[in-house]
Design an enzyme around this catalytic site. Structure first.
Site, PDB file in Angstrom:
ATOM      1  N   ASN A  24    -107.855 -78.215   5.128  1.00 24.90           N
ATOM      2  CA  ASN A  24    -106.515 -78.539   4.622  1.00 24.90           C
ATOM      3  C   ASN A  24    -106.123 -77.473   3.603  1.00 24.90           C
ATOM      4  O   ASN A  24    -106.634 -77.463   2.491  1.00 24.90           O
ATOM      5  CB  ASN A  24    -106.550 -79.933   3.965  1.00 24.90           C
ATOM      6  CG  ASN A  24    -105.217 -80.312   3.333  1.00 24.90           C
ATOM      7  OD1 ASN A  24    -104.185 -79.700   3.612  1.00 24.90           O
ATOM      8  ND2 ASN A  24    -105.246 -81.328   2.478  1.00 24.90           N
ATOM      9  N   TRP A  25    -105.231 -76.585   4.008  1.00 25.94           N
ATOM     10  CA  TRP A  25    -104.875 -75.463   3.132  1.00 25.94           C
ATOM     11  C   TRP A  25    -103.899 -75.876   2.028  1.00 25.94           C
ATOM     12  O   TRP A  25    -103.619 -75.091   1.130  1.00 25.94           O
ATOM     13  CB  TRP A  25    -104.263 -74.320   3.945  1.00 25.94           C
ATOM     14  CG  TRP A  25    -105.205 -73.702   4.938  1.00 25.94           C
ATOM     15  CD1 TRP A  25    -106.500 -74.059   5.197  1.00 25.94           C
ATOM     16  CD2 TRP A  25    -104.921 -72.608   5.810  1.00 25.94           C
ATOM     17  NE1 TRP A  25    -107.043 -73.255   6.166  1.00 25.94           N
ATOM     18  CE2 TRP A  25    -106.084 -72.349   6.572  1.00 25.94           C
ATOM     19  CE3 TRP A  25    -103.794 -71.813   6.043  1.00 25.94           C
ATOM     20  CZ2 TRP A  25    -106.156 -71.343   7.533  1.00 25.94           C
ATOM     21  CZ3 TRP A  25    -103.858 -70.803   7.000  1.00 25.94           C
ATOM     22  CH2 TRP A  25    -105.027 -70.573   7.730  1.00 25.94           C
ATOM     23  N   LYS A  26    -103.348 -77.056   2.136  1.00 21.50           N
ATOM     24  CA  LYS A  26    -102.350 -77.547   1.164  1.00 21.50           C
ATOM     25  C   LYS A  26    -101.240 -76.506   0.989  1.00 21.50           C
ATOM     26  O   LYS A  26    -100.894 -75.816   1.942  1.00 21.50           O
ATOM     27  CB  LYS A  26    -103.021 -77.901  -0.169  1.00 21.50           C
ATOM     28  CG  LYS A  26    -104.252 -78.780   0.002  1.00 21.50           C
ATOM     29  CD  LYS A  26    -104.704 -79.379  -1.289  1.00 21.50           C
ATOM     30  CE  LYS A  26    -106.031 -80.080  -1.082  1.00 21.50           C
ATOM     31  NZ  LYS A  26    -106.429 -80.899  -2.179  1.00 21.50           N
ATOM     32  N   HIS A  57    -102.534 -88.575   2.989  1.00 20.40           N
ATOM     33  CA  HIS A  57    -103.400 -87.866   2.020  1.00 20.40           C
ATOM     34  C   HIS A  57    -103.112 -88.427   0.623  1.00 20.40           C
ATOM     35  O   HIS A  57    -101.984 -88.786   0.313  1.00 20.40           O
ATOM     36  CB  HIS A  57    -103.102 -86.361   2.077  1.00 20.40           C
ATOM     37  CG  HIS A  57    -104.108 -85.555   1.316  1.00 20.40           C
ATOM     38  ND1 HIS A  57    -104.064 -85.430  -0.049  1.00 20.40           N
ATOM     39  CD2 HIS A  57    -105.202 -84.849   1.732  1.00 20.40           C
ATOM     40  CE1 HIS A  57    -105.093 -84.680  -0.436  1.00 20.40           C
ATOM     41  NE2 HIS A  57    -105.795 -84.320   0.619  1.00 20.40           N
ATOM     42  N   GLU A  61    -102.668 -87.045  -2.085  1.00 15.82           N
ATOM     43  CA  GLU A  61    -101.603 -86.324  -2.809  1.00 15.82           C
ATOM     44  C   GLU A  61    -100.227 -86.792  -2.347  1.00 15.82           C
ATOM     45  O   GLU A  61     -99.278 -86.821  -3.127  1.00 15.82           O
ATOM     46  CB  GLU A  61    -101.785 -84.808  -2.632  1.00 15.82           C
ATOM     47  CG  GLU A  61    -102.975 -84.312  -3.445  1.00 15.82           C
ATOM     48  CD  GLU A  61    -103.668 -83.080  -2.880  1.00 15.82           C
ATOM     49  OE1 GLU A  61    -103.081 -82.363  -2.057  1.00 15.82           O
ATOM     50  OE2 GLU A  61    -104.832 -82.847  -3.284  1.00 15.82           O
ATOM     51  N   GLU A 108    -111.565 -90.180   1.602  1.00  8.52           N
ATOM     52  CA  GLU A 108    -111.395 -89.178   0.549  1.00  8.52           C
ATOM     53  C   GLU A 108    -111.128 -89.849  -0.798  1.00  8.52           C
ATOM     54  O   GLU A 108    -109.972 -90.161  -1.124  1.00  8.52           O
ATOM     55  CB  GLU A 108    -110.191 -88.294   0.874  1.00  8.52           C
ATOM     56  CG  GLU A 108    -110.352 -87.455   2.115  1.00  8.52           C
ATOM     57  CD  GLU A 108    -109.618 -86.137   1.950  1.00  8.52           C
ATOM     58  OE1 GLU A 108    -110.251 -85.107   2.131  1.00  8.52           O
ATOM     59  OE2 GLU A 108    -108.433 -86.147   1.592  1.00  8.52           O
ATOM     60  N   GLY A 133    -110.876 -82.005  -5.157  1.00  7.73           N
ATOM     61  CA  GLY A 133    -110.557 -80.874  -6.026  1.00  7.73           C
ATOM     62  C   GLY A 133    -111.221 -80.922  -7.393  1.00  7.73           C
ATOM     63  O   GLY A 133    -110.803 -80.212  -8.304  1.00  7.73           O
ATOM     64  N   SER A 186    -114.347 -82.189  -2.387  1.00  8.14           N
ATOM     65  CA  SER A 186    -115.237 -81.165  -2.951  1.00  8.14           C
ATOM     66  C   SER A 186    -116.404 -80.794  -2.029  1.00  8.14           C
ATOM     67  O   SER A 186    -117.515 -80.554  -2.493  1.00  8.14           O
ATOM     68  CB  SER A 186    -115.744 -81.600  -4.334  1.00  8.14           C
ATOM     69  OG  SER A 186    -114.657 -81.683  -5.240  1.00  8.14           O
ATOM     70  N   GLY A 229    -110.754 -78.973   1.438  1.00 10.25           N
ATOM     71  CA  GLY A 229    -109.538 -78.398   0.860  1.00 10.25           C
ATOM     72  C   GLY A 229    -109.851 -77.008   0.327  1.00 10.25           C
ATOM     73  O   GLY A 229    -109.765 -76.013   1.046  1.00 10.25           O
ATOM     74  N   GLY A 230    -110.273 -76.941  -0.937  1.00  6.86           N
ATOM     75  CA  GLY A 230    -110.533 -75.661  -1.600  1.00  6.86           C
ATOM     76  C   GLY A 230    -111.432 -74.731  -0.797  1.00  6.86           C
ATOM     77  O   GLY A 230    -111.143 -73.531  -0.662  1.00  6.86           O
TER      78      GLY A 230
END
Ligand code: PEP
Length: 264
Positions: free
Chosen positions: A9-11, A96, A98, A177, A183, A223, A244-245
């Site tokens: 997930n590149w956000k 998600h 977010e 999640e 993150g 993470s 993600g990251g």
């Protein structure tokens, strides 16, 4: 046999050139990682160029969208409809944390989006997880206060599955999640994530059947990196990860995929 799935997930990250370089690197690596399925979820604006770039990609590498609205078209400034993405992506991330926290997405809205995804032949990757942050004293790898887990996670899944037929439910991908792990660098432990995921399988078993609950793919996200991914893949309950990251750095994301494929 549930095929492991690794979702990146590149956000709201990458320029067009970053996106192309990153996708091309993963494309080259995907060729000898066919025991896992890899999904890249770039920002909407890069879906068209990346879909072209990945036209001759190995079959185990596909694209996903990070979100969508549920209606086909209309007065929805700034939104993207399933019609607009259905020829570009196989998957769509819905719910998600977010989206739930920054954009106020409710369980009912997420359920509408899940139905819309199926109507248009998209496979939803439905995110569920504790929405509360870990209390300061509990920070660290492991588990949050149990009450948060119970009240949030199963309920989110039950609401997501409202009106979803057995035939469709079987295709849903769930990503567990917890917000305290996203993150933060404080991933859950594999054992803890597996315990929650086992409870999510029970939601499917209760509503549909035990055998269906054993066929649904459920991922862990929060993470995940190349150092800890094995811990999750090692758990029979966990069918892959949503990263993600770590999905933004080619070398790191490929290492995550290689570890998950047991190719290190
Ligand atoms: C995510 O984007 O859903 C996520 C899990 O991010 P990170 O891997 O950076 O925690």
């Amino acid at each position: 046999m549930r095929r492991p799935l690794i979702v990146g997930n590149w956000k709201m990250n990458t320029t067009l050139s970053d996106a192309v370089v990153l996708a091309n690197s993963v494309k080259r690596a995907a060729e000898d990682l066919d025991s896992v399925e890899i999904v890249l979820c770039p920002p909407f604006v890069w879906l068209v160029p990346l879909a072209e770039n990945l036209e001759n990609a190995p079959k185990n590498l596909t694209l996903g969208a990070q979100n969508m609205w549920f209606a086909d078209s209309g007065a929805m400034t700034g939104e993207i409809s399933p019609i607009m993405i259905k020829d570009l992506v196989k998957y769509v991330i819905l719910g998600h944390s977010e989206r739930r926290s920054h954009f106020g997405e409710s369980n009912a809205l997420i359920n509408d989006k899940i139905h819309a995804a199926f109507t248009h032949g998209l496979t939803p990757i439905v995110c569920v997880g504790e929405l509360k942050k870990l209390q300061e004293e509990k920070r660290g790898r492991g588990r949050p206060n149990r009450t948060d887990t119970k009240s949030d996670v199963n309920h989110q899944l039950e609401e997501a599955l409202k009106g979803v037929s057995k035939e469709k439910a079987e295709k849903i991908i769930v990503a567990y999640e917890p917000v305290w792990a996203i993150g933060t660098g404080h991933a859950a432990t594999g054992g803890y994530a597996a315990t929650v995921i086992e409870k999510l399988r029970q939601v499917f078993a209760k509503k549909y059947s035990k055998s269906l609950s054993e066929r649904v793919r459920i991922l862990y996200g929060g993470s995940v990196d190349s150092k800890n991914v094995q811990e999750f893949m090692y758990q029979p309950e966990i069918d892959g990860v949503l990263a993600g990251g770590s999905s933004l750095k080619a070398k790191e994301f490929i290492a995550v995929c290689r570890e998950a494929a047991g190719r290190q």
